[in-house]
Write a protein that holds these residues in place. Sequence first.
Motif, PDB file in Angstrom:
ATOM      1  N   THR A   1       8.361 -19.404  67.721  1.00  0.00           N
ATOM      2  CA  THR A   1       8.237 -19.808  69.048  1.00  0.00           C
ATOM      3  C   THR A   1       8.577 -18.430  69.940  1.00  0.00           C
TER       4      THR A   1
ATOM      5  N   THR B   1       2.185 -16.682  73.915  1.00  0.00           N
ATOM      6  CA  THR B   1       3.488 -17.604  73.670  1.00  0.00           C
ATOM      7  C   THR B   1       2.763 -19.020  73.184  1.00  0.00           C
ATOM      8  N   ILE B   2       3.578 -19.454  72.077  1.00  0.00           N
ATOM      9  CA  ILE B   2       3.017 -20.797  71.508  1.00  0.00           C
ATOM     10  C   ILE B   2       4.350 -21.691  71.622  1.00  0.00           C
ATOM     11  N   THR B   3       3.988 -22.807  72.425  1.00  0.00           N
ATOM     12  CA  THR B   3       5.049 -23.686  72.387  1.00  0.00           C
ATOM     13  C   THR B   3       4.928 -25.086  71.956  1.00  0.00           C
ATOM     14  N   PRO B   4       5.369 -25.491  70.949  1.00  0.00           N
ATOM     15  CA  PRO B   4       5.230 -26.942  70.294  1.00  0.00           C
ATOM     16  C   PRO B   4       5.407 -28.036  71.537  1.00  0.00           C
TER      17      PRO B   4
ATOM     18  N   ASN C   1      10.985 -16.369  64.401  1.00  0.00           N
ATOM     19  CA  ASN C   1      11.183 -17.316  65.335  1.00  0.00           C
ATOM     20  C   ASN C   1       9.723 -17.730  65.574  1.00  0.00           C
TER      21      ASN C   1
ATOM     22  N   TYR D   1      -4.908 -25.107  73.341  1.00  0.00           N
ATOM     23  CA  TYR D   1      -3.893 -26.012  72.082  1.00  0.00           C
ATOM     24  C   TYR D   1      -4.340 -25.602  70.739  1.00  0.00           C
TER      25      TYR D   1
ATOM     26  N   SER E   1       0.249 -27.284  69.393  1.00  0.00           N
ATOM     27  CA  SER E   1       1.237 -26.396  70.210  1.00  0.00           C
ATOM     28  C   SER E   1       0.341 -26.021  71.285  1.00  0.00           C
ATOM     29  N   LYS E   2       1.041 -25.525  72.342  1.00  0.00           N
ATOM     30  CA  LYS E   2       0.230 -25.051  73.581  1.00  0.00           C
ATOM     31  C   LYS E   2       0.438 -23.518  73.638  1.00  0.00           C
ATOM     32  N   ALA E   3      -0.605 -22.781  73.447  1.00  0.00           N
ATOM     33  CA  ALA E   3      -0.501 -21.300  73.589  1.00  0.00           C
ATOM     34  C   ALA E   3      -0.951 -20.888  75.015  1.00  0.00           C
TER      35      ALA E   3
END
Length: 217
Positions: A172, A47-50, A170, A81, A57-59
Amino acid sequence: MIKINMRSHSICLVPLVFCLLSVGANTTKVNAQTIYPFDVVYDTEVTITPIPSTDVSKAFVSGFNSDAPYGLSSFSSINNYSRIDPNTGNLIFVQDATKFGLQGLPIGRDEFFGSGDDKLFSKSSATAAFDFINRKLVGSGTITITGGAGRFSGATGIFNLSEIESLDVNPTALLRGQAFLSGSFQIPQQIPEPRTAATLFGICVIGISSILRRRYL
């Protein structure tokens, strides 16, 4: 008048000192290591979240393989990161956000674990390239073992990592793929030799007693 021959006593003390030093040396614990090869493929989810207002992004990565060696069927990697390298177009993954100029964010860490108490702790770094033709994210990196729990307490070692995830339209969306790990880790062990020390001490005592008896009879 009774005369004491100091030279004679000095000579007698030499084997005593030598024996005691020998015993002390042999009571030292011997350092040894048990090496555990580690080659496994985990099914992964990423999961990668900006992070708002940044280009970072945080992974979060999790993996599972019920047949993994030593019962370490699962692993997780948190607080990774990532940022795109403008020179290569590849993603760079680190576990210390200060390398990207961000302060106050938690340091990332990895953990290998199963249903029992045995665990491995590690840190990692990686890069990943976009394969848009085959719609895949292809990564590689290094996992450094920094400790453990249970029978793996004090573990150290290095794993080489290669990873492939399917890309989604997508950015994300949850990415699913596989992580291939190869390497080994080792556990320090200390092996005492109390029986050897006791035997040497006994021999020393008998030998010194014999010397003294011959000198004073």
